[in-house]
Write an enzyme that holds these catalytic residues in place. Structure first.
Site, PDB file in Angstrom:
ATOM      1  N   ARG A 348       0.839  -1.199   0.000  1.00  0.00           N
ATOM      2  CA  ARG A 348       0.000   0.000   0.000  1.00  0.00           C
ATOM      3  C   ARG A 348       0.875   1.251   0.000  1.00  0.00           C
ATOM      4  O   ARG A 348       0.514   2.284   0.548  1.00  0.00           O
ATOM      5  CB  ARG A 348      -0.913   0.031   1.240  1.00  0.00           C
ATOM      6  N   ARG A 359       3.105   3.962   5.353  1.00  0.00           N
ATOM      7  CA  ARG A 359       2.775   2.689   4.712  1.00  0.00           C
ATOM      8  C   ARG A 359       3.950   2.154   3.910  1.00  0.00           C
ATOM      9  O   ARG A 359       3.766   1.298   3.041  1.00  0.00           O
ATOM     10  CB  ARG A 359       1.550   2.857   3.805  1.00  0.00           C
ATOM     11  N   ARG A 365      -0.941  -7.663   7.872  1.00  0.00           N
ATOM     12  CA  ARG A 365      -2.151  -8.371   7.461  1.00  0.00           C
ATOM     13  C   ARG A 365      -2.424  -8.180   5.973  1.00  0.00           C
ATOM     14  O   ARG A 365      -2.910  -9.100   5.310  1.00  0.00           O
ATOM     15  CB  ARG A 365      -3.337  -7.908   8.292  1.00  0.00           C
ATOM     16  N   TRP A 488     -10.065  -6.374  11.856  1.00  0.00           N
ATOM     17  CA  TRP A 488      -9.874  -5.997  10.453  1.00  0.00           C
ATOM     18  C   TRP A 488     -10.382  -4.589  10.166  1.00  0.00           C
ATOM     19  O   TRP A 488      -9.789  -3.831   9.404  1.00  0.00           O
ATOM     20  CB  TRP A 488     -10.583  -7.026   9.561  1.00  0.00           C
ATOM     21  N   ASP A 490     -10.607  -1.085  11.220  1.00  0.00           N
ATOM     22  CA  ASP A 490      -9.966  -0.181  12.171  1.00  0.00           C
ATOM     23  C   ASP A 490     -10.917   0.880  12.711  1.00  0.00           C
ATOM     24  O   ASP A 490     -10.578   1.587  13.656  1.00  0.00           O
ATOM     25  CB  ASP A 490      -8.767   0.512  11.516  1.00  0.00           C
ATOM     26  N   GLY A 707      -6.666  -4.854  -0.657  1.00  0.00           N
ATOM     27  CA  GLY A 707      -6.888  -6.286  -0.528  1.00  0.00           C
ATOM     28  C   GLY A 707      -7.884  -6.829  -1.535  1.00  0.00           C
ATOM     29  O   GLY A 707      -8.012  -8.050  -1.690  1.00  0.00           O
TER      30      GLY A 707
END
Length: 811
Positions: A348, A359, A365, A488, A490, A707
């Site tokens: 990312r 990032r 994850r 997952w 946030d 994702g």
């Protein structure tokens, strides 16, 4: 309905036929040694090693396209002074006079344009394995008279390679950079008095880059100071040096450096001439000279582009299909696979939205999931990345949130406070590790010894056990997994001891997977332990997660239910419904009811909403989704990462029509004729889309790096097409719309290519009655054992009523 381009599947390109797209449409080239982000306007940037700390070409992340620096070629007619650019922007001549197409390919971009009978073809790419980029310009006179043209190449260097300092600390940045003429090249140094160090991440060192131009005509002028080239009243659209037809031979000393070379092209009717720009990391007098000697010709640039295409096209051949839906075919055969490969490479860290700030490196994850999308095409590289991520796990079982290769040193990293760790991080290993083993047959991987991030080491199997111990240790009063700093999502504020149903479903899948692995590894005590824990988790889920018509999302630390019919807002969430099926936690009745609830409450025209209803009144201390507008991102938007899970769940239940309807709703290529609504690139996935709760329903944002790429490719290949590797063979189990009565596909499995024809005469949605070989033999069901696998094998999967397939440990 507006269309700005088309898919050229034979060339493996998307062709933009109108440059006035709603947003800049982009592509990538290179790798982490040297990476480049391009837009079809020729804007973008380049970096070496780190998008945030090695940012060598400038880009403004908030400026509009017309105000951006870029990789430009300006052309000026020496006779009448008219000028234009080889890309439509920055000059932006009227489209009635200026014709342009942009061919977005696999790690390259080619712009083809024509203005006043001058044709231009510009190719941008990073050669394989190199720390520089190439721009190849070919100019052709299509008129009937001699033309005299001045060509100006342009790039703008970052004054400081730290993207934040370069953008926001001008009092510092304007005093540390210089650019000089070095043996005919631009040699640009940041903090040039400091030494160069071998360790890129070390502080207090100089940074260097160079730019050179070669080709059919030598440069006749240059400018290395931006403000001298643009002028005090000029702009990227009309630089003063281009207006007057001459550079000023300026060198940069402080302020902003640029690279400009001017060349005069004399073109007879029908004649073409070419120029090559090479821009890279390193000192001009050493690295630049060596690169120029080896790569500084038009012929070499053309050769490098051919090699690049062959390399990437080879990576896209591992899973192919020809189905009744051309949009599905374009995404599966080219762009879905390529999007997954780019997300694997860049995580990312870099786009026209992501600057690398916060990032850089690999989010734990994110990256473990991203690996799923590239296992068929690059299993060896996937293995290396998986080992790196395993080494980012701490000895207590949780994970470092980011693994940055520039700074990460396994065995030496400080331990994370559990209150700052994410509950889901290491549970993604139970999706990816078994999938890798099934893809490759590398069962010895479970016994590979890998260091922990903080101290010590363990086998991969021990890493998996530590992940389970971590999740089991942090359970709340209802026996469900604690959300810790975040699960997952946030935006959900559960409190450290608040309980996540979603992560508990992940834990349920993880325990079941671990028990299966322990069985295969002949570890009966470990298998028995896992199944005992599994029974406890199952009991807690049945007692506290089922809401009566669907599964709840969470229970906060103060006991508030999230995702319940009792909730004033956010009554139903998508993830626990899909994961109740994926994990095996739901009873058959619950599974059907949960996915029916999804169909009633979460369907939009562009995918499934993350939840319903939106948050408007709930306090930000309880859910940060309320920070977002209704129907946007995590506040009841279509968060596309989640879509693949719902598609997989419906496929597992045998609902091929519904699964495909939901898949196609967010499929980029299926929206190519509605590009004015979606706005972003129709050839790659996005992070999120506005739902009908927003006045911008269908508008998508944050393309490429999310994702979505890996899980969409995984859902398409493993569940819609149903090509699922298992340790002892290949499962062929399509789940499709009933109108797909016949299609073909191929899969490289254990280095052998298998050609599969699917025959669905009864129009069923799922079920393979038999596999039929060319010699007339048949195997009952859809499992192709290893002893039948050989290269160029041809087999027909005959669909019809059959027994349901039991899911394996890679879904």
């Amino acid at each position: 309905m507006t269309q700005f381009g088309y898919f050229d599947d034979a060339a493996r390109e998307y062709v933009i036929t109108r440059p006035d797209t709603p947003q800049p449409w982009t592509n990538y080239s290179g790798d982490r040694r040297y990476g480049a982000v391009y837009s079809h306007h020729a804007t973008g940037y380049a970096f070496t090693h780190s998008p945030s700390k090695g940012h060598l070409l400038r880009y403004s992340f908030v400026a509009p396209p017309a105000s951006q620096p870029g990789r430009y070629f300006y052309l000026r007619d020496a006779e009448d002074g008219d000028f234009w650019s080889a890309s439509w922007r920055p000059v932006a001549k009227p489209l009635s006079d200026y014709k342009s197409t942009c061919h977005m390919g696999t790690a390259y971009m080619v712009l083809r344009s024509e203005y006043r009978q001058i044709a231009m073809e510009t190719s941008y790419f990073v050669p394989l394995g190199q720390e520089f980029e190439m721009w190849l310009l070919r100019v052709t006179n299509r008129g009937s008279t001699q033309r005299e043209l001045d060509v100006f190449s342009y790039a703008e260097f970052s004054s400081v390679w730290d993207v934040v300092l370069d953008e926001f600390n001008q009092q510092y940045a304007n005093a540390v950079s210089q650019c000089q003429l070095v043996d005919g090249m631009a040699g640009c140094g940041n903090m040039p008095h400091l030494p160069v160090k071998e360790d890129f991440g070390a502080p207090d060192q100089s940074r260097w880059c160079y730019m050179l131009q070669a080709g059919d005509v030598a440069p006749c002028g240059f400018d290395f100071e931006r403000d001298r080239f643009l002028g005090s009243s000029g702009s990227y659209a009309a630089p003063e040096a281009v207006l007057r037809g001459a550079c000023s031979q300026s060198e940069a000393y402080a302020d902003t450096a640029c690279g400009v070379f001017q060349s005069r092209l004399s073109l007879a009717p029908g004649e073409s001439k070419s120029l090559v720009v090479i821009l890279g990391a390193g000192r001009a007098e050493t690295v630049g000279r060596t690169v120029r000697e080896t790569f500084g010709s038009v012929a070499r640039a053309e050769e490098e582009l051919r090699k690049l295409k062959a390399h990437w096209h080879g990576r896209l051949n591992h899973v192919t299909a020809e189905t009744p839906d051309p949009a599905f075919n374009s995404m599966l055969n080219v762009w879905g696979a390529y999007n997954a490969l780019m997300t694997f490479e860049w995580s990312r860290s870099c786009s026209l939205v992501y600057s690398g700030l916060g990032r850089d490196g690999f989010g734990y994850r994110d990256t473990v999931q991203d690996i799923l999308g590239v296992l068929p095409s690059i299993p060896e590289l996937a293995r290396e990345r998986l080992l790196l991520m395993l080494s980012g796990q701490e000895s207590a079982g949780g994970a470092q949130p980011v693994v940055d290769p520039v700074f990460f040193k396994p065995g030496t990293m400080p331990k994370m406070d559990p209150a700052r760790q994410r509950a889901d991080d290491c549970l993604w290993l139970f999706n990816t590790v078994p999938a890798y083993v099934a893809e490759t047959g590398d069962r010895g991987f479970y016994q590979r010894v890998v260091p922990f991030a903080d101290s010590g080491e363990g086998t991969v199997l021990e890493h998996l056990r530590r992940a389970l111990d971590f999740s089991l240790h942090y359970r709340g009063e209802h026996g469900l997994t604690c959300g810790l700093h975040a699960d997952w999502n946030d935006c959900l504020i559960l409190g450290f001891r608040g309980e996540s149903v979603f992560v508990s479903l992940q834990l349920r899948l993880a325990l079941d997977t671990y028990a299966r692995i322990a069985d295969a590894e002949k570890l009966p005590e470990e298998a028995a332990w896992a199944r005992k824990q599994l029974a406890e988790v199952d009991g807690a889920l049945q007692r506290h997660a089922w809401d009566g018509a669907w599964f709840r999302r969470a229970i906060t630390e103060d006991g508030t239910l999230v995702g319940s019919a009792q909730s004033p807002e956010g009554q139903i969430f998508l993830n626990p419904q899909s994961w109740s099926v994926l994990s095996g936690a739901a009873t058959p009745e619950q599974a059907e009811a949960a996915m029916e609830a999804v169909d009633r409450r979460l369907v939009t025209g562009y995918g499934l909403a993350l939840h319903d209803s939106p948050y408007e009144k709930t306090g930000v201390q309880q859910v940060q989704s309320v920070l977002y507008l209704k129907g946007v991102k995590e506040n009841a938007g279509v968060f596309q990462h989640t879509q693949g899970w719902a598609v997989i769940a419906d496929c597992m239940l045998g609902h091929g029509a519904r699964a495909y309807r939901n898949f196609r709703a967010y499929l980029p290529a299926a929206q190519n004729d509605r590009a004015e609504i979606r706005e972003i690139e129709p050839y790659v996935y996005a992070q999120w889309t506005h739902t009908h709760k927003s006045p911008k329903h269908g508008r998508s944002r944050l393309p490429w790096l999310s994702g979505t790429a890996a899980w969409s490719y995984f859902a398409a290949t493993h569940h819609i097409l149903g090509l699922r590797p298992e340790e002892n063979g290949l499962r062929i189990d399509p789940c499709i719309p009933p109108e797909w009565t016949a299609f073909t596909m191929s899969r490289v499995f254990r280095r052998q290519r298998i050609h599969i024809s699917v025959d669905n005469p009864r129009g069923v949605e799922r079920g393979v009655m038999c596999l039929r070989f060319e010699d007339g033999r048949e195997l009952s069901g859809g499992f192709l054992p290893l002893n039948e696998v050989r290269d160029d094998l041809r087999v027909t999967a005959v669909m019809g009523p059959s027994a349901p397939v039991k899911k394996g440990n890679n879904l």
